[in-house]
Write a protein that holds these residues in place. Sequence first.
Motif, PDB file in Angstrom:
ATOM      1  N   THR A 115       0.819  -1.215   0.000  1.00  0.00           N
ATOM      2  CA  THR A 115       0.000   0.000   0.000  1.00  0.00           C
ATOM      3  C   THR A 115       0.851   1.262   0.000  1.00  0.00           C
ATOM      4  O   THR A 115       0.580   2.206  -0.754  1.00  0.00           O
ATOM      5  CB  THR A 115      -0.928   0.001   1.228  1.00  0.00           C
ATOM      6  N   HIS A 116       1.895   1.297   0.817  1.00  0.00           N
ATOM      7  CA  HIS A 116       2.706   2.512   0.920  1.00  0.00           C
ATOM      8  C   HIS A 116       3.491   2.796  -0.357  1.00  0.00           C
ATOM      9  O   HIS A 116       3.958   3.914  -0.560  1.00  0.00           O
ATOM     10  CB  HIS A 116       3.672   2.414   2.103  1.00  0.00           C
ATOM     11  N   ALA A 117       3.632   1.802  -1.240  1.00  0.00           N
ATOM     12  CA  ALA A 117       4.385   1.991  -2.488  1.00  0.00           C
ATOM     13  C   ALA A 117       3.493   2.357  -3.665  1.00  0.00           C
ATOM     14  O   ALA A 117       3.990   2.571  -4.778  1.00  0.00           O
ATOM     15  CB  ALA A 117       5.158   0.711  -2.818  1.00  0.00           C
ATOM     16  N   THR A 118       2.186   2.458  -3.449  1.00  0.00           N
ATOM     17  CA  THR A 118       1.243   2.643  -4.555  1.00  0.00           C
ATOM     18  C   THR A 118       1.509   3.904  -5.357  1.00  0.00           C
ATOM     19  O   THR A 118       1.585   3.871  -6.592  1.00  0.00           O
ATOM     20  CB  THR A 118      -0.204   2.677  -4.023  1.00  0.00           C
ATOM     21  N   GLU A 119       1.633   5.031  -4.678  1.00  0.00           N
ATOM     22  CA  GLU A 119       1.809   6.310  -5.374  1.00  0.00           C
ATOM     23  C   GLU A 119       3.048   6.292  -6.264  1.00  0.00           C
ATOM     24  O   GLU A 119       2.987   6.643  -7.453  1.00  0.00           O
ATOM     25  CB  GLU A 119       1.901   7.450  -4.364  1.00  0.00           C
ATOM     26  N   THR A 120       4.176   5.871  -5.709  1.00  0.00           N
ATOM     27  CA  THR A 120       5.425   5.843  -6.471  1.00  0.00           C
ATOM     28  C   THR A 120       5.349   4.847  -7.632  1.00  0.00           C
ATOM     29  O   THR A 120       5.835   5.130  -8.734  1.00  0.00           O
ATOM     30  CB  THR A 120       6.593   5.465  -5.543  1.00  0.00           C
ATOM     31  N   ALA A 121       4.733   3.698  -7.391  1.00  0.00           N
ATOM     32  CA  ALA A 121       4.648   2.670  -8.428  1.00  0.00           C
ATOM     33  C   ALA A 121       3.723   3.086  -9.565  1.00  0.00           C
ATOM     34  O   ALA A 121       3.979   2.787 -10.739  1.00  0.00           O
ATOM     35  CB  ALA A 121       4.182   1.352  -7.819  1.00  0.00           C
ATOM     36  N   LEU A 122       2.637   3.774  -9.227  1.00  0.00           N
ATOM     37  CA  LEU A 122       1.619   4.118 -10.221  1.00  0.00           C
ATOM     38  C   LEU A 122       1.993   5.344 -11.050  1.00  0.00           C
ATOM     39  O   LEU A 122       1.589   5.465 -12.220  1.00  0.00           O
ATOM     40  CB  LEU A 122       0.281   4.362  -9.512  1.00  0.00           C
ATOM     41  N   GLU A 123       2.770   6.244 -10.479  1.00  0.00           N
ATOM     42  CA  GLU A 123       3.050   7.534 -11.130  1.00  0.00           C
ATOM     43  C   GLU A 123       3.608   7.407 -12.553  1.00  0.00           C
ATOM     44  O   GLU A 123       3.166   8.135 -13.449  1.00  0.00           O
ATOM     45  CB  GLU A 123       3.994   8.358 -10.266  1.00  0.00           C
ATOM     46  N   PRO A 124       4.543   6.480 -12.846  1.00  0.00           N
ATOM     47  CA  PRO A 124       5.060   6.391 -14.215  1.00  0.00           C
ATOM     48  C   PRO A 124       4.012   5.983 -15.250  1.00  0.00           C
ATOM     49  O   PRO A 124       4.226   6.170 -16.450  1.00  0.00           O
ATOM     50  CB  PRO A 124       6.153   5.313 -14.105  1.00  0.00           C
ATOM     51  N   TYR A 125       2.877   5.442 -14.793  1.00  0.00           N
ATOM     52  CA  TYR A 125       1.860   4.924 -15.713  1.00  0.00           C
ATOM     53  C   TYR A 125       0.667   5.872 -15.882  1.00  0.00           C
ATOM     54  O   TYR A 125      -0.301   5.536 -16.563  1.00  0.00           O
ATOM     55  CB  TYR A 125       1.357   3.561 -15.213  1.00  0.00           C
ATOM     56  N   LEU A 126       0.743   7.064 -15.295  1.00  0.00           N
ATOM     57  CA  LEU A 126      -0.397   7.972 -15.326  1.00  0.00           C
ATOM     58  C   LEU A 126      -0.777   8.378 -16.750  1.00  0.00           C
ATOM     59  O   LEU A 126      -1.965   8.544 -17.053  1.00  0.00           O
ATOM     60  CB  LEU A 126      -0.102   9.222 -14.494  1.00  0.00           C
ATOM     61  N   LYS A 127       0.216   8.533 -17.623  1.00  0.00           N
ATOM     62  CA  LYS A 127      -0.088   8.921 -19.009  1.00  0.00           C
ATOM     63  C   LYS A 127      -0.739   7.783 -19.798  1.00  0.00           C
ATOM     64  O   LYS A 127      -1.283   8.016 -20.877  1.00  0.00           O
ATOM     65  CB  LYS A 127       1.185   9.385 -19.710  1.00  0.00           C
ATOM     66  N   ASN A 128      -0.696   6.582 -19.250  1.00  0.00           N
ATOM     67  CA  ASN A 128      -1.332   5.436 -19.905  1.00  0.00           C
ATOM     68  C   ASN A 128      -2.758   5.217 -19.427  1.00  0.00           C
ATOM     69  O   ASN A 128      -3.473   4.363 -19.950  1.00  0.00           O
ATOM     70  CB  ASN A 128      -0.533   4.152 -19.627  1.00  0.00           C
ATOM     71  N   ILE A 129      -3.166   6.001 -18.420  1.00  0.00           N
ATOM     72  CA  ILE A 129      -4.458   5.794 -17.757  1.00  0.00           C
ATOM     73  C   ILE A 129      -5.409   6.927 -18.101  1.00  0.00           C
ATOM     74  O   ILE A 129      -5.019   8.090 -18.168  1.00  0.00           O
ATOM     75  CB  ILE A 129      -4.253   5.720 -16.224  1.00  0.00           C
ATOM     76  N   SER A 130      -6.679   6.559 -18.328  1.00  0.00           N
ATOM     77  CA  SER A 130      -7.715   7.568 -18.611  1.00  0.00           C
ATOM     78  C   SER A 130      -8.977   7.217 -17.834  1.00  0.00           C
ATOM     79  O   SER A 130      -9.004   6.256 -17.068  1.00  0.00           O
ATOM     80  CB  SER A 130      -8.019   7.612 -20.108  1.00  0.00           C
ATOM     81  N   SER A 131     -10.019   7.985 -18.059  1.00  0.00           N
ATOM     82  CA  SER A 131     -11.288   7.731 -17.372  1.00  0.00           C
ATOM     83  C   SER A 131     -11.923   6.409 -17.790  1.00  0.00           C
ATOM     84  O   SER A 131     -12.814   5.902 -17.104  1.00  0.00           O
ATOM     85  CB  SER A 131     -12.268   8.881 -17.634  1.00  0.00           C
ATOM     86  N   SER A 132     -11.468   5.835 -18.902  1.00  0.00           N
ATOM     87  CA  SER A 132     -12.009   4.545 -19.356  1.00  0.00           C
ATOM     88  C   SER A 132     -11.182   3.358 -18.865  1.00  0.00           C
ATOM     89  O   SER A 132     -11.477   2.212 -19.191  1.00  0.00           O
ATOM     90  CB  SER A 132     -12.096   4.511 -20.885  1.00  0.00           C
ATOM     91  N   THR A 133     -10.142   3.631 -18.067  1.00  0.00           N
ATOM     92  CA  THR A 133      -9.309   2.562 -17.511  1.00  0.00           C
ATOM     93  C   THR A 133     -10.001   1.915 -16.309  1.00  0.00           C
ATOM     94  O   THR A 133     -10.572   2.610 -15.466  1.00  0.00           O
ATOM     95  CB  THR A 133      -7.944   3.113 -17.064  1.00  0.00           C
ATOM     96  N   ASN A 134      -9.953   0.599 -16.245  1.00  0.00           N
ATOM     97  CA  ASN A 134     -10.391  -0.127 -15.056  1.00  0.00           C
ATOM     98  C   ASN A 134      -9.172  -0.325 -14.165  1.00  0.00           C
ATOM     99  O   ASN A 134      -8.233  -1.032 -14.534  1.00  0.00           O
ATOM    100  CB  ASN A 134     -10.980  -1.494 -15.434  1.00  0.00           C
ATOM    101  N   LEU A 135      -9.174   0.324 -13.003  1.00  0.00           N
ATOM    102  CA  LEU A 135      -8.046   0.264 -12.071  1.00  0.00           C
ATOM    103  C   LEU A 135      -8.504  -0.481 -10.821  1.00  0.00           C
ATOM    104  O   LEU A 135      -9.371  -0.015 -10.083  1.00  0.00           O
ATOM    105  CB  LEU A 135      -7.596   1.677 -11.707  1.00  0.00           C
ATOM    106  N   LEU A 136      -7.929  -1.665 -10.587  1.00  0.00           N
ATOM    107  CA  LEU A 136      -8.330  -2.479  -9.445  1.00  0.00           C
ATOM    108  C   LEU A 136      -7.202  -2.532  -8.423  1.00  0.00           C
ATOM    109  O   LEU A 136      -6.077  -2.908  -8.751  1.00  0.00           O
ATOM    110  CB  LEU A 136      -8.702  -3.899  -9.892  1.00  0.00           C
ATOM    111  N   LEU A 137      -7.499  -2.128  -7.179  1.00  0.00           N
ATOM    112  CA  LEU A 137      -6.525  -2.121  -6.094  1.00  0.00           C
ATOM    113  C   LEU A 137      -6.686  -3.385  -5.261  1.00  0.00           C
ATOM    114  O   LEU A 137      -7.746  -3.621  -4.671  1.00  0.00           O
ATOM    115  CB  LEU A 137      -6.722  -0.891  -5.213  1.00  0.00           C
TER     116      LEU A 137
END
Length: 347
Positions: free
Chosen positions: A87-109
């Motif tokens: 959980t504590h690594a989520t922000e850092t891990a996800l940040e490089p992929y932000l340009k690949n994600i849009s409102s139509s992305t299914n993001l499951l935590l």
Amino acid sequence: MKVYVLGAGSMGSLVAHYMSLAHPELSMVLLMKTQARLDNFVRHNSEISVVKKDGIVRAQLAAGGMPPMRKDGNPAHIENLIVATKTHATETALEPYLKNISSSTNLLLLQNGMGMPEYLTRKFWPSGNRPQIFQAISTHGAYKSSQNVVQHTVNGSLVIAEQPEITQHTTTTIPSNPLVDAIVSTPELNASHVNYSDFLLAQIDKLIANACINPLSAIYDCFNGDLLLSTHLLPILKQIVNEARAVFLAEYKVLNENPQAAASLDTERMLAHVVRMFELTAANSSSMREDIRNLNTTEIDWINGFLVRVGKQHGINTPANLMLVNMVKSKLAIERGLDQRAASLVA
């Protein structure tokens, strides 16, 4: 359909493995944290082995170490992303992929703790364009015995729900979703898709158990069941539960709409649930204890720390949970300091 899995630990690997076998038509891609891990995975035939009591099952999976790009050099859209990092690594891990994600992305935590969907929304999508965020609670028992081998020790279940953008109101309807449907139709995962209100009660149960078991087993450096050897812990458990109950009722007004909530949040029932989880996981070493033993950052800020932060927002004192947060962080700092001292003496 392509499904990316960010976080190739035990749960991420387990889910990707079982989904690839149940749905050969899916393209499952493990996203590795480092090039070294990716190279090691490829050297081992790009294979994940899952070990159960009745044998070993192997599956080959695609893997990558960078955000996917199109041929023209622009970021490729990610339609489905499962995040199974700590959980504590989520922000850092996800940040490089932000340009690949849009409102139509299914993001499951697929993680421990609570509060991450709200945090990610404030951090990355404060002005809208947020992806569809789902959460999953796992009761499967699994750990990695080596880089590409997962020991599946407990056949548990997954409970999945969509996270509404405003958690004070929700509907009982459960719209179909291709990513969730693929997970639910994977037999080995034993998954169900429920409405957010029912999911919240299950999530609360898990957080309560984690808030008691994880920090205490880490502080006392013992297996989960060993905590039952002391009757002196009962008052502490009761205070943790009572503080958590007050925080949940203040934060999640949607619970007022669920007729099961009053019985589920009864203090004695919650305390009995915690004791039952001590018993069911008696032989387990909690993830928080293992993190400290390996000098890794723990998830305390998203378990007891979550209760402390949200309690403060509502003017609710949470002294027992605050004490556990400070004790776990102190324990880790001491262990790291001792390790550094030992290393300097050897040098």
